[in-house]
Motif scaffolding. Structure first.
Motif, PDB file in Angstrom:
ATOM      1  N   GLU A 184       4.840 -15.274   1.901  1.00 47.79           N
ATOM      2  CA  GLU A 184       5.496 -16.153   0.946  1.00 47.79           C
ATOM      3  C   GLU A 184       5.104 -15.812  -0.490  1.00 47.79           C
ATOM      4  OE1 GLU A 184       5.737 -20.958  -0.071  1.00 47.79           O
ATOM      5  OE2 GLU A 184       4.774 -20.252   1.764  1.00 47.79           O
ATOM      6  N   LEU A 185       3.831 -15.460  -0.695  1.00 45.14           N
ATOM      7  CA  LEU A 185       3.371 -15.137  -2.044  1.00 45.14           C
ATOM      8  C   LEU A 185       3.960 -13.824  -2.552  1.00 45.14           C
ATOM      9  CD1 LEU A 185      -0.406 -16.111  -2.134  1.00 45.14           C
ATOM     10  CD2 LEU A 185       1.518 -17.297  -3.152  1.00 45.14           C
ATOM     11  N   SER A 186       4.178 -12.895  -1.625  1.00 42.23           N
ATOM     12  CA  SER A 186       4.693 -11.589  -2.042  1.00 42.23           C
ATOM     13  C   SER A 186       6.081 -11.698  -2.663  1.00 42.23           C
ATOM     14  CB  SER A 186       4.731 -10.634  -0.844  1.00 42.23           C
ATOM     15  OG  SER A 186       5.599 -11.130   0.162  1.00 42.23           O
ATOM     16  N   LYS A 187       6.834 -12.755  -2.288  1.00 43.03           N
ATOM     17  CA  LYS A 187       8.162 -12.944  -2.863  1.00 43.03           C
ATOM     18  C   LYS A 187       8.081 -13.352  -4.327  1.00 43.03           C
ATOM     19  CE  LYS A 187       9.976 -14.484   1.606  1.00 43.03           C
ATOM     20  NZ  LYS A 187      10.583 -15.629   2.332  1.00 43.03           N
ATOM     21  N   MET A 188       6.929 -13.918  -4.725  1.00 46.44           N
ATOM     22  CA  MET A 188       6.763 -14.393  -6.087  1.00 46.44           C
ATOM     23  C   MET A 188       6.214 -13.320  -7.023  1.00 46.44           C
ATOM     24  SD  MET A 188       4.999 -18.002  -4.984  1.00 46.44           S
ATOM     25  CE  MET A 188       4.814 -18.586  -6.658  1.00 46.44           C
ATOM     26  N   ILE A 189       5.724 -12.221  -6.462  1.00 42.21           N
ATOM     27  CA  ILE A 189       5.099 -11.167  -7.260  1.00 42.21           C
ATOM     28  C   ILE A 189       6.005  -9.942  -7.286  1.00 42.21           C
ATOM     29  CG2 ILE A 189       3.090  -9.674  -7.491  1.00 42.21           C
ATOM     30  CD1 ILE A 189       1.504 -11.756  -5.928  1.00 42.21           C
ATOM     31  N   GLU A 190       6.238  -9.440  -8.470  1.00 44.89           N
ATOM     32  CA  GLU A 190       7.056  -8.232  -8.598  1.00 44.89           C
ATOM     33  C   GLU A 190       6.290  -7.033  -8.049  1.00 44.89           C
ATOM     34  OE1 GLU A 190       9.340  -5.648 -12.079  1.00 44.89           O
ATOM     35  OE2 GLU A 190       8.303  -7.518 -12.556  1.00 44.89           O
ATOM     36  N   PRO A 191       6.866  -6.306  -7.103  1.00 39.72           N
ATOM     37  CA  PRO A 191       6.147  -5.170  -6.491  1.00 39.72           C
ATOM     38  C   PRO A 191       5.751  -4.135  -7.538  1.00 39.72           C
ATOM     39  CG  PRO A 191       8.146  -5.703  -5.253  1.00 39.72           C
ATOM     40  CD  PRO A 191       8.199  -6.496  -6.531  1.00 39.72           C
ATOM     41  N   TRP A 192       4.524  -3.640  -7.393  1.00 46.26           N
ATOM     42  CA  TRP A 192       4.011  -2.640  -8.321  1.00 46.26           C
ATOM     43  C   TRP A 192       4.262  -1.248  -7.777  1.00 46.26           C
ATOM     44  CZ3 TRP A 192      -0.611   0.473  -7.620  1.00 46.26           C
ATOM     45  CH2 TRP A 192      -0.946   1.237  -8.744  1.00 46.26           C
ATOM     46  N   GLU A 193       4.788  -0.383  -8.631  1.00 46.75           N
ATOM     47  CA  GLU A 193       5.028   1.010  -8.238  1.00 46.75           C
ATOM     48  C   GLU A 193       3.866   1.853  -8.740  1.00 46.75           C
ATOM     49  OE1 GLU A 193       8.375   4.566  -8.730  1.00 46.75           O
ATOM     50  OE2 GLU A 193       8.606   2.650  -9.799  1.00 46.75           O
ATOM     51  N   ALA A 194       3.131   2.442  -7.810  1.00 45.13           N
ATOM     52  CA  ALA A 194       1.946   3.228  -8.173  1.00 45.13           C
ATOM     53  C   ALA A 194       2.346   4.382  -9.086  1.00 45.13           C
ATOM     54  CB  ALA A 194       1.274   3.752  -6.908  1.00 45.13           C
ATOM     55  N   TRP A 195       1.518   4.614 -10.104  1.00 44.33           N
ATOM     56  CA  TRP A 195       1.870   5.639 -11.090  1.00 44.33           C
ATOM     57  C   TRP A 195       1.916   7.033 -10.476  1.00 44.33           C
ATOM     58  CZ3 TRP A 195      -1.608   9.535 -11.756  1.00 44.33           C
ATOM     59  CH2 TRP A 195      -2.953   9.311 -11.479  1.00 44.33           C
ATOM     60  N   TRP A 196       1.129   7.270  -9.410  1.00 41.83           N
ATOM     61  CA  TRP A 196       1.105   8.604  -8.804  1.00 41.83           C
ATOM     62  C   TRP A 196       2.344   8.896  -7.955  1.00 41.83           C
ATOM     63  CZ3 TRP A 196      -2.650   4.851  -7.958  1.00 41.83           C
ATOM     64  CH2 TRP A 196      -2.601   4.176  -6.742  1.00 41.83           C
ATOM     65  N   THR A 197       3.190   7.877  -7.754  1.00 43.05           N
ATOM     66  CA  THR A 197       4.439   8.098  -7.002  1.00 43.05           C
ATOM     67  C   THR A 197       5.634   8.329  -7.926  1.00 43.05           C
ATOM     68  OG1 THR A 197       4.936   5.719  -6.899  1.00 43.05           O
ATOM     69  CG2 THR A 197       3.583   6.643  -5.122  1.00 43.05           C
ATOM     70  N   LYS A 198       5.424   8.233  -9.239  1.00 42.24           N
ATOM     71  CA  LYS A 198       6.516   8.400 -10.191  1.00 42.24           C
ATOM     72  C   LYS A 198       6.712   9.876 -10.536  1.00 42.24           C
ATOM     73  CE  LYS A 198       5.825   3.835 -12.224  1.00 42.24           C
ATOM     74  NZ  LYS A 198       5.560   3.068 -13.453  1.00 42.24           N
ATOM     75  N   PRO A 199       7.940  10.259 -10.880  1.00 45.36           N
ATOM     76  CA  PRO A 199       8.208  11.671 -11.212  1.00 45.36           C
ATOM     77  C   PRO A 199       7.341  12.191 -12.355  1.00 45.36           C
ATOM     78  CG  PRO A 199      10.268  10.476 -10.903  1.00 45.36           C
ATOM     79  CD  PRO A 199       9.175   9.448 -10.876  1.00 45.36           C
ATOM     80  N   SER A 200       7.011  11.326 -13.322  1.00 40.17           N
ATOM     81  CA  SER A 200       6.225  11.766 -14.476  1.00 40.17           C
ATOM     82  C   SER A 200       4.814  12.202 -14.086  1.00 40.17           C
ATOM     83  CB  SER A 200       6.141  10.648 -15.522  1.00 40.17           C
ATOM     84  OG  SER A 200       5.608   9.468 -14.939  1.00 40.17           O
ATOM     85  N   ALA A 201       4.355  11.755 -12.905  1.00 40.20           N
ATOM     86  CA  ALA A 201       3.006  12.136 -12.467  1.00 40.20           C
ATOM     87  C   ALA A 201       2.924  13.625 -12.143  1.00 40.20           C
ATOM     88  CB  ALA A 201       2.606  11.313 -11.239  1.00 40.20           C
TER      89      ALA A 201
END
Length: 408
Positions: free
Chosen positions: A139-156
């Motif tokens: 239930e709490l996870s619906k209230m929190i915007e999911p975080w995208e790890a920086w090491w998974t982004k193309p800029s990494a």
């Protein structure tokens, strides 16, 4: 027929007194008033209220409507009225819920309204149960915007550092001082990646005359795992609780927290998984989370040395921020913090040493270590699957044995 009573008068008087009527409600007093709707006679307000609900309610309704017609409402009045109605509607909905479904106590709500920060320890025992229940149910996870790890982004995959280990684009002194105070991704808004060292990294030979241990690669795996676990746990925002984040790093990493010396990658990963599945962190995700963190370790190794240096630099900032907050905490209340402060200082030095070591390693070293991590993850999964199947077989044999005994 109305009951009329003439007051007694002197027979000699020439004055004729008027007839007086008894109250139709109480039948005790003389009536003084007449209802404008039904013409019923009554003596007092109490008798008027009780003589006819239909008359009194309609009279009050007409008065209210007439009063409202004469009012001139502006936008602010409308907003206030709307807020009152919403609040009333919410209260009606809350009254329909069970007492167990209430969220926070009045004391906790007062703290929130006052702008005070709340930690898990500030909650009551019942609030902690509800919080953990909501977290376990998702239930709490619906209230929190999911975080995208920086090491998974193309800029990494495009991180570049100078030969000295510093970012290719240097900042002015004022900007560097700002980064040292705020740190992390938040401090460098122009980039999604944690910033690398602000000053050139020294050679290992200047830090120690001894030859670097061949186990540093194994220790690096342990440290990367603890970093990923902490950022995942704090949804990428370790700055919100620097002391708590630093303590998580020390508890998960045997190298930084317990002066551990794992000799193989499997040993390092097994130790980290053991902490992840411990009662302290089991509610976060357990083995499933641990296996995904091993994937994070492999991804970071695939990014190469520059990304690993940025990671270690961010981890060092985390530890140093924990040290700073810990000092201010010690000033306010002297307690057990001295031992933790010593551990954080040792961790700070270890991270810096390994950062310098990482910077001097050839790029092919990381692909080799990445493959070892992936291989060890496969062996861990095979072991867990075998353990699960063995457990299920033993349960099946136990049920068969009970069935045979019942048949006998």
């Amino acid at each position: 027929m109305e009951e009329e009573i003439r007051t007694s008068v002197d027979s000699s008087s020439s004055v004729n007194l008027p007839l007086r009527t008894i109250c139709h409600v109480c039948h005790k007093q003389f009536s003084q008033y007449t209802c404008p709707r039904c013409n019923s006679r009554y003596c007092s307000l109490q008798c008027y209220k009780s003589h006819s609900n239909r008359c009194t309610e309609s009279f009050m309704r007409e008065n209210v409507v007439e009063e409202l017609r004469q009012l001139r409402t502006d936008d602010s009045t409308k907003r206030k009225t709307l807020d009152i109605l919403k609040r009333f509607h919410s209260e009606e909905e809350m009254e329909g819920l069970d007492e167990d479904d209430s969220t926070l106590s009045e004391e906790t709500i007062e703290k929130v309204l006052a702008g005070d920060q709340l930690s898990f320890d500030d909650l009551s025992a019942e609030e902690k149960k509800r919080f953990l229940r909501a977290m376990a149910s998702g239930e709490l996870s619906k209230m929190i915007e999911p975080w995208e790890a920086w090491w998974t982004k193309p800029s990494a995959r495009t991180i570049s550092l100078s030969k000295e280990g510093t970012p290719l684009v240097q900042l002015h002194a004022e900007q560097q001082s700002t980064i040292s105070l705020t740190s992390g991704v938040e401090a460098n808004q122009s980039s999604e990646i944690p910033r690398g060292p602000n000053t050139p990294l020294p050679l290992l030979s200047k830090l120690s005359s001894a030859k670097p241990s061949p186990l540093l690669a194994v220790h690096l795996v342990d440290i990367i795992y603890s970093y990923c676990f902490t950022l995942r746990l704090y949804n990428g925002d370790w700055q919100s609780d620097a002391i708590g984040s630093a303590l998580v790093v020390l508890s998960v990493s045997s190298v930084l927290g317990q002066s551990g010396q794992p000799e193989t990658v499997l040993e390092a990963l097994s130790s980290c998984l053991e902490q992840t599945c411990s009662p302290a962190y089991r509610h976060v995700g357990g083995l499933q989370l641990g296996l995904s963190l091993i994937d994070d370790v492999a991804i970071l190794l695939s990014l190469g040395g520059p990304a690993l240096v940025c990671l270690l630099c961010d981890l060092q900032r985390l530890i140093q921020a924990g040290e700073r907050d810990l000092k201010s905490e010690k000033r306010r209340k002297k307690s057990r913090w001295s031992d933790i402060g010593t551990k954080l200082k040792h961790a700070d030095r270890k991270i810096f040493f390994i950062m310098c070591w990482v910077h001097e390693q050839p790029s092919e070293a990381w692909s080799t270590l990445e493959n070892i991590v992936k291989m060890e993850k496969s062996s861990i999964m095979e072991f867990e699957n075998h353990k699960m199947s063995t457990k299920m077989d033993s349960k099946a044999k136990g049920s068969d044995k009970v069935l045979i005994e019942e048949i006998k």
